[in-house]
Design an enzyme around this catalytic site. Structure first.
Site, PDB file in Angstrom:
ATOM      1  N   ASN A  80      33.482  53.631  38.020  1.00 29.46           N
ATOM      2  CA  ASN A  80      34.740  52.944  37.835  1.00 29.46           C
ATOM      3  C   ASN A  80      35.645  53.904  37.383  1.00 29.46           C
ATOM      4  O   ASN A  80      35.543  54.434  36.214  1.00 29.46           O
ATOM      5  CB  ASN A  80      33.990  51.731  36.488  1.00 29.46           C
ATOM      6  CG  ASN A  80      35.580  51.249  36.141  1.00 29.46           C
ATOM      7  OD1 ASN A  80      36.870  51.095  36.585  1.00 29.46           O
ATOM      8  ND2 ASN A  80      35.439  50.311  35.171  1.00 29.46           N
ATOM      9  N   LYS A 119      38.788  53.387  36.712  1.00 35.75           N
ATOM     10  CA  LYS A 119      39.847  52.784  35.649  1.00 35.75           C
ATOM     11  C   LYS A 119      41.188  53.166  36.208  1.00 35.75           C
ATOM     12  O   LYS A 119      41.486  53.477  37.382  1.00 35.75           O
ATOM     13  CB  LYS A 119      39.322  53.232  34.174  1.00 35.75           C
ATOM     14  CG  LYS A 119      37.972  52.802  33.907  1.00 35.75           C
ATOM     15  CD  LYS A 119      37.509  53.101  32.412  1.00 35.75           C
ATOM     16  CE  LYS A 119      36.149  52.783  32.338  1.00 35.75           C
ATOM     17  NZ  LYS A 119      35.757  52.609  30.815  1.00 35.75           N
ATOM     18  N   HIS A 178      35.102  43.010  33.329  1.00 34.63           N
ATOM     19  CA  HIS A 178      34.973  44.388  32.797  1.00 34.63           C
ATOM     20  C   HIS A 178      35.551  44.064  31.302  1.00 34.63           C
ATOM     21  O   HIS A 178      36.331  43.324  30.724  1.00 34.63           O
ATOM     22  CB  HIS A 178      35.651  45.570  33.281  1.00 34.63           C
ATOM     23  CG  HIS A 178      35.341  46.653  32.693  1.00 34.63           C
ATOM     24  ND1 HIS A 178      36.075  47.460  31.334  1.00 34.63           N
ATOM     25  CD2 HIS A 178      34.508  47.672  33.017  1.00 34.63           C
ATOM     26  CE1 HIS A 178      35.418  48.514  31.131  1.00 34.63           C
ATOM     27  NE2 HIS A 178      34.525  48.828  32.001  1.00 34.63           N
ATOM     28  N   GLU A 220      37.359  45.737  29.261  1.00 29.38           N
ATOM     29  CA  GLU A 220      38.374  46.219  28.915  1.00 29.38           C
ATOM     30  C   GLU A 220      39.682  45.115  29.507  1.00 29.38           C
ATOM     31  O   GLU A 220      40.602  44.770  29.116  1.00 29.38           O
ATOM     32  CB  GLU A 220      38.950  47.565  29.663  1.00 29.38           C
ATOM     33  CG  GLU A 220      38.440  48.617  28.870  1.00 29.38           C
ATOM     34  CD  GLU A 220      37.832  49.816  29.785  1.00 29.38           C
ATOM     35  OE1 GLU A 220      38.356  49.834  30.941  1.00 29.38           O
ATOM     36  OE2 GLU A 220      37.070  50.784  29.118  1.00 29.38           O
ATOM     37  N   GLU A 244      27.306  46.424  29.555  1.00 28.41           N
ATOM     38  CA  GLU A 244      27.996  47.571  29.225  1.00 28.41           C
ATOM     39  C   GLU A 244      28.451  47.211  27.676  1.00 28.41           C
ATOM     40  O   GLU A 244      29.285  46.483  27.587  1.00 28.41           O
ATOM     41  CB  GLU A 244      29.381  47.587  29.856  1.00 28.41           C
ATOM     42  CG  GLU A 244      29.170  47.989  31.444  1.00 28.41           C
ATOM     43  CD  GLU A 244      30.483  48.797  31.873  1.00 28.41           C
ATOM     44  OE1 GLU A 244      30.280  49.839  32.408  1.00 28.41           O
ATOM     45  OE2 GLU A 244      31.403  48.509  31.788  1.00 28.41           O
ATOM     46  N   GLY A 267      33.312  54.884  26.730  1.00 27.75           N
ATOM     47  CA  GLY A 267      34.100  55.907  26.384  1.00 27.75           C
ATOM     48  C   GLY A 267      33.953  56.400  24.810  1.00 27.75           C
ATOM     49  O   GLY A 267      34.998  57.234  24.527  1.00 27.75           O
ATOM     50  N   SER A 280      29.099  55.558  28.449  1.00 21.32           N
ATOM     51  CA  SER A 280      28.685  56.742  28.142  1.00 21.32           C
ATOM     52  C   SER A 280      27.355  57.436  29.219  1.00 21.32           C
ATOM     53  O   SER A 280      26.853  58.257  28.609  1.00 21.32           O
ATOM     54  CB  SER A 280      28.508  57.169  26.847  1.00 21.32           C
ATOM     55  OG  SER A 280      29.764  56.857  26.060  1.00 21.32           O
ATOM     56  N   GLY A 323      34.068  57.711  32.811  1.00 18.08           N
ATOM     57  CA  GLY A 323      34.562  58.999  32.535  1.00 18.08           C
ATOM     58  C   GLY A 323      33.756  59.982  33.497  1.00 18.08           C
ATOM     59  O   GLY A 323      34.276  60.821  34.165  1.00 18.08           O
TER      60      GLY A 323
END
Ligand code: 13P
Length: 253
Positions: free
Chosen positions: A11, A13, A97, A99, A169, A175, A215, A237
């Site tokens: 992803n 982002k 998601h 976020e 998640e 993150g 992570s 990330g």
């Protein structure tokens, strides 16, 4: 993993312009050309989908979007439809998601509609669930997952959900560098699978892929993937760099 083909998904982002996404995708196609027995997906920003689809066509790398809207077309400024994603070359779409739930007002009810739209368009939904740190500390992890799955998949039958992928998640692991232990992840995955079995269908529960996200890095993926109910990873990330993401895809060594 229990006989389910693992899916390793990146992803991206709100990172990478179109040209930057194309560069990373090109490198990934080279690095992952000889992989087998694993499905791979990357989800760049909307403006990069079309150029990246041309790079990954006929490669091992699949393409996904990070969101969609449920209407076919219309006066919905800033939104994008499932047909538009298909036309841009997507096979997958991430839905719900954390976020999007946290910053953009996504709810279990909107997630439910989006999953229907994705399935009707032939896209594979990657449906995200997971508790916050406060919910985990209050002992509410299972009840949060229960609600997200019950409402998110409310009204669906096994025949609708043959391709559905769920991503667990935990919000506190996204993150933060604070990965769930493999035991914590396995416990949540097993619980999610049991919810699918009780509420929808046993065969579907056995075949459905449940990814872990939060992570995930090259040095912890193999450990997580040893657990029986962890069928892949949704990587943030560490998916932005082609070398790092390809190491995660090649977790078997
Ligand atoms: P990180 O891998 O950066 O923790 O992000 C996880 C995630 O949100 C993937 O969707």
């Amino acid at each position: 993993m229990s006989g389910r083909t693992p899916l390793i998904a990146g992803n991206w982002k709100m990172y990478k312009t179109g040209p930057e996404a194309v560069d990373t995708a090109q490198r990934l196609v080279e690095l992952l050309a000889d992989t087998a027995d694993v499905d791979i997906m990357i989800a760049p920003v909307f403006t990069a989908l079309d150029p990246v689809s041309q790079v990954v066509a006929d490669s091992r790398v699949g393409l996904g979007a990070q969101n969609l809207y449920w209407e076919k077309e219309g006066a919905y400024t800033g939104e994008i439809s499932a047909d538009m994603l298909v036309a841009a070359g997507c096979q997958y779409v991430i839905i719900g998601h954390s976020e999007r739930r946290q910053y953009f007002g996504e709810t279990d009810e909107t997630v439910n509609k989006k999953i229907r739209t994705a399935i009707d368009a032939g896209l594979i939904p990657v449906f995200c669930v997971g508790e916050t740190e406060a919910e985990r500390e209050a002992g509410q992890t299972f009840s949060v997952l229960d609600k997200q799955v019950q409402i998110g998949l409310g009204g669906y039958f096994a025949k609708d959900l043959g391709t559905l992928v769920i991503a667990y998640e935990p919000v506190w692991a996204i993150g933060t560098g604070k990965t769930a232990t493999r035991e914590q992840a396995q416990e949540a995955h097993q619980y999610i699978r049991s919810l699918i079995e009780q509420n929808i269908d046993k065969t579907l529960a056995q075949s459905m892929r449940i990814l872990y996200g939060g992570s995930v890095k090259p040095d912890n993926v193999a450990d997580l993937m040893q657990m029986p109910d962890i069928d892949g990873a949704l990587v943030g990330g560490a998916s932005l760099d082609a070398e790092s993401f390809s190491k995660i895809v090649k977790f078997k060594g």
